[in-house]
Design an enzyme around this catalytic site. Structure first.
Site, PDB file in Angstrom:
ATOM      1  N   CYS A 102       0.811  -1.322   0.105  1.00 28.78           N
ATOM      2  CA  CYS A 102       0.157  -0.112   0.040  1.00 28.78           C
ATOM      3  C   CYS A 102       0.829   1.249  -0.026  1.00 28.78           C
ATOM      4  O   CYS A 102       0.659   2.389  -0.776  1.00 28.78           O
ATOM      5  CB  CYS A 102      -0.898   0.038   1.305  1.00 28.78           C
ATOM      6  SG  CYS A 102      -0.145  -0.265   2.746  1.00 28.78           S
ATOM      7  N   HIS A 142      -2.933   6.773   4.629  1.00 30.87           N
ATOM      8  CA  HIS A 142      -1.578   6.789   4.868  1.00 30.87           C
ATOM      9  C   HIS A 142      -1.073   8.252   4.629  1.00 30.87           C
ATOM     10  O   HIS A 142      -1.412   8.782   3.436  1.00 30.87           O
ATOM     11  CB  HIS A 142      -0.493   5.857   4.295  1.00 30.87           C
ATOM     12  CG  HIS A 142      -0.891   4.509   4.876  1.00 30.87           C
ATOM     13  ND1 HIS A 142      -1.677   4.182   5.904  1.00 30.87           N
ATOM     14  CD2 HIS A 142      -0.296   3.392   4.499  1.00 30.87           C
ATOM     15  CE1 HIS A 142      -1.604   2.682   6.278  1.00 30.87           C
ATOM     16  NE2 HIS A 142      -0.879   2.216   5.395  1.00 30.87           N
TER      17      HIS A 142
END
Lengths: 332, 332
Positions: free
Chosen positions: A120, A234
């Site tokens: 990711c 994130h």
């Protein structure tokens, strides 16, 4: 490709993928079988161990489960089945393409039967790096601010238990309290004597996978991966040394035109990429664009992106769509 | 130096300083006058505007209040009074020493009457950098994870209101919700055309003050300063390029011997510097020590430190103690 299967259908990424498949007219009418480690009759989810024959009926299998499941899948699948694998099991296998469609969807032209979905943090990072690649990437340094849901449902629930004051002093996912805290990423640190010694496995994925996706084998990349007490999306603080002198206007223009990127860079309002605005969005938000005060060959920026979507489920889904396009081209 | 004054005595840093002064036998018996922007009779705090004459009675004045107060103080103080100033007003004034006692307490030998206490993030960063300085600092890159209390009581309370679900949609300190979020630091971004354009003022302090403290005028330093939803203590992810090849054992040894630093670097237990263990501690925690995978001249590490203590009140107090030592040497 009329029949799909999602393995790991009950996890956070599996659920996001299902939502994408069901909401897009291209896929919502297809038959989609769901698999997990056990039966969930109410959700029509089948235990994988007892249903390998059923799984072999699918044209495309999305593995949103573990590396162990990926290993079993690769052995047991039919040769004609296509696997899009979100686990890290085969990402660095030279025979397995590691695909971020905006960057290297042409790898799907060869119709590979096994395709890896990158880490990711790596997916989010490679999108802006690909934009900068024509300026000559010399070195990349990244520090991350990764949310609890990057560690799955268990991670998210562990943070929520702490926030509600009910943690019982037990932190099986993160090892230490994450609420009111900042932690080094919960993956193993590579021991002395091993390549990448001192880096944790998350950082090492970012380093290796970035090189593979950008096709720059020895690109100097370093990462510091940290967990922060947020639930979703994130953030990354990125420094890039380039071969060429750059201007901020030129860089902004490149990012404004880039697919999958949205520039959020309002200096007067202090409005920059942030998790609360990145979550549930498909684009990676990029901002805080600035040249190094000492060098016109160094760019600093931050990004924020939904690691469950573009960092995982959405990227896997986009791989599927890109694959379809190549498949249809050949058919026509 | 029998009489002390604390200006800004009701703020977070002022309160920490008072606790230090009252708990140390060296200072607990001294007369300490307290000042703030208004009277707090129950806390024996005097409004500064109405009590300048009283302030002029002190031998040493700690300014834990704003830069505006520092400006007024420098004009109105008696020539023999010593000011230790936590504000940023005069930190870059070439005539004002900028002191981290472990690094440059010798600047106090000249008995300056005005001493600046550096920015919190800078103090925490310069401690390990000073240790590495003999190896030849070539370049420093830092990304920060700064807690809400770095923005004072108002910042801390703003985060707490959000966490309790009672924010009223109003974010006067941080501009955006910090709870469940990661924000670029809430200081102004330096506009185009200005030196340091694109950096925010916090980052620019880190850059300029680090150079001044380490006495390396053109050291390439870059910072990305971010706010994270923690209450207390800052974390920094640091990359340092050095002139010399280094070994991890050598670096660890240097840090183990360094004053003001505690090494927390347990690879097998994933136990590294974190805010919950750094808060209310005087030492800066340093860990995640590792060499760059591509260069033995680059070190990566993280640090965690209490920005209210070593980053502010404790450093100011240590300046006072170091000053006393020089004062006593001259007297003897």
């Amino acid at each position: 490709m009329k029949k799909l299967a999602v393995v790991g259908a009950t996890g956070l990424v599996g659920q996001e993928l299902l939502a994408l498949l069901k909401s897009d007219p291209k896929t919502s009418a297809l038959k989609i079988d769901l698999f997990a480690s056990q039966n969930y009759p109410d959700q029509k989810v089948l235990a994988l161990d007892e249903n390998w024959e059923r799984l072999r009926e699918a044209d495309v299998i999305f593995n949103m489960a573990s590396s162990e499941t990926a290993q079993a899948l690769r052995e047991k699948k039919n040769p004609q089945q296509i696997v899009i694998d979100n686990s890290s099991a085969f990402r660095m296998d030279p025979e397995v393409p590691l695909v971020v469609p905006e960057i290297n969807s042409e790898l799907l032209a060869a119709k590979p039967k096994y395709i890896a979905n990158p880490n990711c943090t790596t997916i989010l990072l490679t999108l802006p790096l690909q934009v900068l690649k024509p300026l000559g990437l010399k070195r990349v340094i990244v520090a991350t601010y990764q949310s609890a849901s990057g560690a799955g449902k268990e991670g998210l629930e562990e943070l929520r238990r702490q926030a509600s004051g009910d943690d019982g002093g037990d932190y099986p996912v993160f090892g230490f309290p994450l609420h009111q805290n900042i932690l080094s990423h919960n993956s193993r640190v590579r021991p002395e004597g091993q390549v990448g010694s001192g880096y944790n496995e998350e950082e090492w994925k970012v380093i290796e996978e970035t090189r593979k996706i950008l096709q720059i084998r020895h690109l100097p990349v370093s990462a510091t991966c940290m967990r922060v007490p947020t639930e979703r999306a994130h953030v990354e603080a990125v420094t890039v040394d380039l071969e060429e002198n750059i201007s901020l206007a030129e860089i902004r223009d490149l990012f404004l035109k880039a697919p999958g990127i949205r520039v959020v860079d309002n200096w007067t309002k202090n409005h920059f990429p942030m998790p609360l605005e990145a979550q549930k969005q498909g684009d990676v938000l990029v901002g805080r664009l600035r040249l190094d005060s000492g060098s016109d060959q160094t760019l600093h920026f931050i990004l924020a992106g939904d690691q469950l979507l573009k960092g995982a489920a959405l990227n896997a889904y986009q791989i599927y769509l890109a694959y379809l396009k190549y498949d249809n081209q050949n058919a026509s």
